[in-house]
Design a protein around this motif. Structure first.
Motif, PDB file in Angstrom:
ATOM      1  N   LEU A  13      13.894  72.538  88.576  1.00  0.00           N
ATOM      2  CA  LEU A  13      13.148  72.839  89.800  1.00  0.00           C
ATOM      3  C   LEU A  13      11.792  73.433  89.461  1.00  0.00           C
ATOM      4  CD1 LEU A  13      12.863  73.291  92.890  1.00  0.00           C
ATOM      5  CD2 LEU A  13      14.009  75.497  92.558  1.00  0.00           C
ATOM      6  N   VAL A  14      11.778  74.328  88.488  1.00  0.00           N
ATOM      7  CA  VAL A  14      10.547  75.028  88.120  1.00  0.00           C
ATOM      8  C   VAL A  14       9.515  74.052  87.554  1.00  0.00           C
ATOM      9  CG1 VAL A  14       9.576  76.716  86.509  1.00  0.00           C
ATOM     10  CG2 VAL A  14      11.673  77.254  87.769  1.00  0.00           C
ATOM     11  N   ALA A  15       9.951  73.125  86.692  1.00  0.00           N
ATOM     12  CA  ALA A  15       9.025  72.151  86.113  1.00  0.00           C
ATOM     13  C   ALA A  15       8.451  71.245  87.195  1.00  0.00           C
ATOM     14  CB  ALA A  15       9.732  71.327  85.038  1.00  0.00           C
ATOM     15  N   ALA A  16       9.297  70.781  88.117  1.00  0.00           N
ATOM     16  CA  ALA A  16       8.817  69.938  89.214  1.00  0.00           C
ATOM     17  C   ALA A  16       7.861  70.711  90.106  1.00  0.00           C
ATOM     18  CB  ALA A  16      10.004  69.417  90.022  1.00  0.00           C
ATOM     19  N   LEU A  17       8.160  71.976  90.342  1.00  0.00           N
ATOM     20  CA  LEU A  17       7.304  72.834  91.161  1.00  0.00           C
ATOM     21  C   LEU A  17       5.919  72.972  90.542  1.00  0.00           C
ATOM     22  CD1 LEU A  17       6.960  74.876  93.505  1.00  0.00           C
ATOM     23  CD2 LEU A  17       7.954  76.610  91.995  1.00  0.00           C
ATOM     24  N   LEU A  18       5.874  73.261  89.248  1.00  0.00           N
ATOM     25  CA  LEU A  18       4.587  73.427  88.569  1.00  0.00           C
ATOM     26  C   LEU A  18       3.813  72.117  88.547  1.00  0.00           C
ATOM     27  CD1 LEU A  18       2.633  75.218  87.023  1.00  0.00           C
ATOM     28  CD2 LEU A  18       3.876  74.670  84.916  1.00  0.00           C
ATOM     29  N   LEU A  19       4.504  71.007  88.322  1.00  0.00           N
ATOM     30  CA  LEU A  19       3.846  69.703  88.322  1.00  0.00           C
ATOM     31  C   LEU A  19       3.168  69.446  89.667  1.00  0.00           C
ATOM     32  CD1 LEU A  19       3.238  66.833  87.282  1.00  0.00           C
ATOM     33  CD2 LEU A  19       5.519  66.170  88.077  1.00  0.00           C
ATOM     34  N   ALA A  46      -1.864  56.296  76.032  1.00  0.00           N
ATOM     35  CA  ALA A  46      -0.802  55.381  75.593  1.00  0.00           C
ATOM     36  C   ALA A  46       0.347  56.158  74.956  1.00  0.00           C
ATOM     37  CB  ALA A  46      -1.374  54.354  74.616  1.00  0.00           C
ATOM     38  N   GLY A  47       0.017  57.199  74.188  1.00  0.00           N
ATOM     39  CA  GLY A  47       1.058  58.038  73.601  1.00  0.00           C
ATOM     40  C   GLY A  47       1.837  58.798  74.658  1.00  0.00           C
ATOM     41  N   ALA A  48       1.112  59.316  75.662  1.00  0.00           N
ATOM     42  CA  ALA A  48       1.774  60.056  76.741  1.00  0.00           C
ATOM     43  C   ALA A  48       2.710  59.166  77.536  1.00  0.00           C
ATOM     44  CB  ALA A  48       0.722  60.676  77.665  1.00  0.00           C
ATOM     45  N   LEU A  49       2.363  57.895  77.648  1.00  0.00           N
ATOM     46  CA  LEU A  49       3.201  56.953  78.386  1.00  0.00           C
ATOM     47  C   LEU A  49       4.593  56.854  77.774  1.00  0.00           C
ATOM     48  CD1 LEU A  49       3.321  54.871  80.680  1.00  0.00           C
ATOM     49  CD2 LEU A  49       2.427  53.167  79.085  1.00  0.00           C
ATOM     50  N   VAL A  50       4.673  57.091  76.467  1.00  0.00           N
ATOM     51  CA  VAL A  50       5.964  57.093  75.773  1.00  0.00           C
ATOM     52  C   VAL A  50       6.582  58.494  75.779  1.00  0.00           C
ATOM     53  CG1 VAL A  50       7.121  56.698  73.556  1.00  0.00           C
ATOM     54  CG2 VAL A  50       5.268  55.173  74.292  1.00  0.00           C
ATOM     55  N   GLY A  51       5.749  59.506  75.523  1.00  0.00           N
ATOM     56  CA  GLY A  51       6.266  60.864  75.372  1.00  0.00           C
ATOM     57  C   GLY A  51       6.791  61.481  76.651  1.00  0.00           C
ATOM     58  N   VAL A  52       6.121  61.237  77.773  1.00  0.00           N
ATOM     59  CA  VAL A  52       6.527  61.852  79.040  1.00  0.00           C
ATOM     60  C   VAL A  52       7.951  61.461  79.448  1.00  0.00           C
ATOM     61  CG1 VAL A  52       6.099  61.881  81.528  1.00  0.00           C
ATOM     62  CG2 VAL A  52       4.215  62.281  79.956  1.00  0.00           C
ATOM     63  N   PRO A  53       8.308  60.173  79.456  1.00  0.00           N
ATOM     64  CA  PRO A  53       9.686  59.828  79.855  1.00  0.00           C
ATOM     65  C   PRO A  53      10.753  60.412  78.931  1.00  0.00           C
ATOM     66  CG  PRO A  53       8.276  57.895  79.927  1.00  0.00           C
ATOM     67  CD  PRO A  53       7.498  58.971  79.233  1.00  0.00           C
ATOM     68  N   ILE A  54      10.439  60.530  77.637  1.00  0.00           N
ATOM     69  CA  ILE A  54      11.413  61.111  76.705  1.00  0.00           C
ATOM     70  C   ILE A  54      11.631  62.589  77.041  1.00  0.00           C
ATOM     71  CG2 ILE A  54      11.891  61.692  74.293  1.00  0.00           C
ATOM     72  CD1 ILE A  54      10.293  59.207  73.504  1.00  0.00           C
ATOM     73  N   GLY A  55      10.532  63.327  77.238  1.00  0.00           N
ATOM     74  CA  GLY A  55      10.655  64.737  77.617  1.00  0.00           C
ATOM     75  C   GLY A  55      11.383  64.902  78.933  1.00  0.00           C
ATOM     76  N   SER A  96       4.903  67.881  78.154  1.00  0.00           N
ATOM     77  CA  SER A  96       4.684  67.872  79.595  1.00  0.00           C
ATOM     78  C   SER A  96       5.933  67.402  80.327  1.00  0.00           C
ATOM     79  CB  SER A  96       3.500  66.964  79.948  1.00  0.00           C
ATOM     80  OG  SER A  96       2.284  67.494  79.467  1.00  0.00           O
ATOM     81  N   GLY A  97       6.566  66.354  79.827  1.00  0.00           N
ATOM     82  CA  GLY A  97       7.772  65.863  80.479  1.00  0.00           C
ATOM     83  C   GLY A  97       8.894  66.872  80.468  1.00  0.00           C
ATOM     84  N   LEU A  98       9.025  67.603  79.363  1.00  0.00           N
ATOM     85  CA  LEU A  98      10.102  68.582  79.237  1.00  0.00           C
ATOM     86  C   LEU A  98       9.819  69.873  79.979  1.00  0.00           C
ATOM     87  CD1 LEU A  98      12.806  69.414  77.875  1.00  0.00           C
ATOM     88  CD2 LEU A  98      11.432  70.319  75.992  1.00  0.00           C
ATOM     89  N   ALA A  99       8.556  70.349  79.898  1.00  0.00           N
ATOM     90  CA  ALA A  99       8.289  71.687  80.448  1.00  0.00           C
ATOM     91  C   ALA A  99       6.868  71.877  80.954  1.00  0.00           C
ATOM     92  CB  ALA A  99       8.585  72.746  79.376  1.00  0.00           C
ATOM     93  N   GLN A 100       6.127  70.784  81.170  1.00  0.00           N
ATOM     94  CA  GLN A 100       4.755  70.882  81.673  1.00  0.00           C
ATOM     95  C   GLN A 100       3.869  71.768  80.788  1.00  0.00           C
ATOM     96  OE1 GLN A 100       3.604  68.967  84.343  1.00  0.00           O
ATOM     97  NE2 GLN A 100       5.615  68.082  83.909  1.00  0.00           N
ATOM     98  N   THR A 101       4.098  71.724  79.476  1.00  0.00           N
ATOM     99  CA  THR A 101       3.361  72.580  78.539  1.00  0.00           C
ATOM    100  C   THR A 101       2.576  71.751  77.518  1.00  0.00           C
ATOM    101  OG1 THR A 101       5.371  72.742  77.173  1.00  0.00           O
ATOM    102  CG2 THR A 101       4.953  74.534  78.740  1.00  0.00           C
ATOM    103  N   GLY A 102       1.995  70.650  77.961  1.00  0.00           N
ATOM    104  CA  GLY A 102       1.343  69.745  77.022  1.00  0.00           C
ATOM    105  C   GLY A 102      -0.098  70.067  76.679  1.00  0.00           C
ATOM    106  N   GLY A 103      -0.628  71.182  77.166  1.00  0.00           N
ATOM    107  CA  GLY A 103      -2.039  71.481  76.981  1.00  0.00           C
ATOM    108  C   GLY A 103      -2.528  71.739  75.567  1.00  0.00           C
ATOM    109  N   PRO A 104      -1.929  72.681  74.827  1.00  0.00           N
ATOM    110  CA  PRO A 104      -2.487  73.070  73.524  1.00  0.00           C
ATOM    111  C   PRO A 104      -2.728  71.944  72.530  1.00  0.00           C
ATOM    112  CG  PRO A 104      -0.912  74.706  74.259  1.00  0.00           C
ATOM    113  CD  PRO A 104      -0.829  73.571  75.236  1.00  0.00           C
ATOM    114  N   PRO A 105      -1.813  70.976  72.336  1.00  0.00           N
ATOM    115  CA  PRO A 105      -2.121  69.917  71.371  1.00  0.00           C
ATOM    116  C   PRO A 105      -3.370  69.120  71.735  1.00  0.00           C
ATOM    117  CG  PRO A 105       0.222  69.912  71.912  1.00  0.00           C
ATOM    118  CD  PRO A 105      -0.449  70.827  72.880  1.00  0.00           C
TER     119      PRO A 105
END
Length: 254
Positions: A51-57, A85-94, A147-156
């Motif tokens: 719920l929290v991840a969806a809320l932040l998104l 293109a990388g995010a397109l793969v990484g987001v669904p996995i997370g 980002s997919g797992l916890a909406q924390t994709g910023g630092p990289p």
């Protein structure tokens, strides 16, 4: 309780999540980073991480949407598309792991991720090697997974783009445009896995304005306080969020 707040969240819990949203929004408004790294560990200790991840998104997507047209004009769209293109793969996995893991397990992973990302921020590391599509795709994939797992994709992404020999305005536009695409992928993935629920949408209507006020307040402090000092405060808040959000402390703090 207001009908906009999920039935399984008490009044005190809703107030606490609102307070966390204000603090994380203030950090975002002043320094441009840190909102998810503060919000996710603490809010996930109060409510279900899904719920929290969806809320932040939902909240952050609405807040960032007005920045996209200008970013589209100024960004290096070709270079950004490679990372997307990388995010397109990484987001669904997370997203898959977020939807499948037990909440406590997810919280441990979030705490570990945020701690690792805090170390990255503290190190001041920037990627200054040669630009190569495989590296860009890999960093985009890592950010998308976070980002997919916890909406924390910023630092990289920030560590990569700010290390490139680019004018700051283009680097910033690339970052904004990347996260516009990443958030879109997250929204599709979250909707497909049932993470964007009516409870999350309604709760976002409550938390969103509080977060927005925090962003405005943080932005109003810019130039009135030392950026070095405020960044140090943000780092301290992220560290505190990791510690206080640890599941091991549930019996003591919650």
């Amino acid at each position: 309780m207001t009908p906009l707040v999920p039935a399984d969240i008490s009044f005190n819990a809703a107030v606490a999540i609102g307070a966390v949203a204000f603090v994380s929004g203030t950090a975002r408004g002043f320094s441009g980073f840190g909102s998810a790294l503060i919000f996710m560990p603490l809010a996930s200790s109060i409510a279900d991480p899904r719920l929290v991840a969806a809320l932040l998104l939902l909240v952050d997507f609405v807040a960032a949407a007005p920045l996209l047209p200008n970013a589209w004009q100024k960004a290096d769209r070709k270079a950004t598309a490679v990372m997307v293109a990388g995010a397109l793969v990484g987001v669904p996995i997370g997203t898959y792991f977020l939807s499948r893991l037990e909440p406590v397990t997810t919280r441990w992973i979030i705490s570990a991720f945020v701690f690792a990302l805090l170390l990255l921020l503290l190190s001041g590391w920037r990627y200054r090697g040669k630009e190569h599509p495989s590296i860009a795709v890999g960093i985009g994939g890592l950010s998308g997974f976070c980002s997919g797992l916890a909406q924390t994709g910023g630092p990289p992404i920030v560590a990569y783009w700010l290390g490139r020999p680019l004018p700051p305005v283009i680097a910033r536009a690339n970052i904004v445009l990347f996260f516009g695409a990443s958030d879109f992928f997250s929204a599709v993935s979250y909707a497909a896995t049932g993470l964007i629920t009516m409870d999350a949408i309604k709760f976002a209507l409550v938390v969103g304005p509080v977060y927005g006020v925090g962003v405005w307040f943080g932005a109003s402090l810019f130039g009135k306080a030392s950026e070095t000092v405020f960044r140090a405060i943000c780092y301290a808040l992220i560290a505190a969020a990791v510690i206080f959000g640890l599941p091991a402390l549930d019996g003591v703090l919650r």
